[in-house]
Motif scaffolding. Structure first.
Motif, mmCIF file in Angstrom:
data_model
loop_
_atom_site.group_PDB
_atom_site.id
_atom_site.type_symbol
_atom_site.label_atom_id
_atom_site.label_comp_id
_atom_site.label_asym_id
_atom_site.label_seq_id
_atom_site.Cartn_x
_atom_site.Cartn_y
_atom_site.Cartn_z
ATOM 1 N N ALA A 211 40.600 35.021 34.283
ATOM 2 C CA ALA A 211 41.667 35.710 35.017
ATOM 3 C C ALA A 211 41.647 35.318 36.488
ATOM 4 O O ALA A 211 42.695 35.067 37.099
ATOM 5 N N PHE B 119 42.685 31.435 36.858
ATOM 6 C CA PHE B 119 44.085 31.138 36.589
ATOM 7 C C PHE B 119 45.027 32.174 37.207
ATOM 8 O O PHE B 119 46.217 32.186 36.893
ATOM 9 N N MET B 120 44.468 33.022 38.063
ATOM 10 C CA MET B 120 45.237 34.026 38.809
ATOM 11 C C MET B 120 46.200 34.803 37.912
ATOM 12 O O MET B 120 47.408 34.774 38.067
ATOM 13 N N ARG B 121 45.630 35.493 36.950
ATOM 14 C CA ARG B 121 46.419 36.318 36.035
ATOM 15 C C ARG B 121 45.685 37.621 35.775
ATOM 16 O O ARG B 121 44.528 37.770 36.133
ATOM 17 N N GLU B 122 46.366 38.523 35.136
ATOM 18 C CA GLU B 122 45.771 39.818 34.793
ATOM 19 C C GLU B 122 44.670 39.631 33.751
ATOM 20 O O GLU B 122 44.766 38.773 32.885
ATOM 21 N N ARG B 123 43.663 40.459 33.826
ATOM 22 C CA ARG B 123 42.624 40.474 32.799
ATOM 23 C C ARG B 123 43.159 41.195 31.579
ATOM 24 O O ARG B 123 43.813 42.212 31.693
ATOM 25 N N SER B 124 42.837 40.676 30.406
ATOM 26 C CA SER B 124 43.303 41.350 29.200
ATOM 27 C C SER B 124 42.164 42.054 28.473
ATOM 28 O O SER B 124 42.362 43.086 27.863
#
Length: 131
Positions: A20, A23-28
Motif C-alpha cells: 500500500a 503503490f500509494m493506495r489504501e490498505r485492504s
C-alpha cells in the motif's frame, strides 16, 4: 542491521502495508499474500530489521526457466540504504540456483537507473497490454 531471507516467514498484513505504501493506495488487509506466493511463486525475499519487515520482493515463475520479479518493496523509512538492491540480488541468486535461465522485470521509466545500473538488468524489447 538488515537480515535477508529467501522464502522467509511473513504475515500477509506485513506485505500489504509495504504494498500500500509503495503503490500509494489504501490498505485492504484482505489479500492473502502468503497463500498467493506459496502457490504461484518460485519464492520471495524478506528483509527484516529486528522484527520489522522493511523490504520484500516476489519471484514468480512459469515452473520452468523463466522467473519474474514482482513487487520490489521497501518501507519509506528504510529507502536509499541499498535494501532494494540487496533484495533483487538475493532474488537473482535464488532464481539462478533454481536453474532458471531468465529473470524478467518490468518497471516505469523512473526506475530504469535502479534496475539497469544498480541491479544489472539489460534493456530489451517487450510488450504489454493493459487489461
Amino acid at each position: 542491521m538488515v537480515r535477508y531471507e529467501w522464502r522467509g516467514t511473513f504475515h500477509s498484513h506485513e506485505v500489504e502495508v509495504l504494498h500500500a505504501e509503495g503503490f500509494m493506495r489504501e490498505r485492504s488487509f484482505t489479500w492473502d499474500w502468503l497463500g498467493q506466493v506459496d502457490r504461484h511463486s518460485l519464492g520471495w525475499v524478506c528483509a527484516r530489521q529486528n522484527a520489522a519487515l522493511v523490504g520484500w520482493v516476489n519471484v514468480a515463475w512459469d515452473g520452468g526457466v523463466h522467473a519474474f520479479l514482482l513487487d520490489t518493496l521497501v518501507a519509506s523509512s528504510h529507502r536509499r540504504r541499498g535494501i532494494a538492491v540487496q533484495l533483487v540480488g538475493h532474488a537473482v541468486n535464488a532464481a539462478r540456483a533454481a536453474e532458471c535461465e531468465w529473470l524478467h522485470v518490468d518497471f516505469g521509466p523512473q526506475l530504469r537507473d535502479f534496475y539497469w545500473a544498480a541491479c544489472g538488468f539489460t534493456p530489451t524489447d517487450a510488450g504489454v497490454i493493459r487489461l
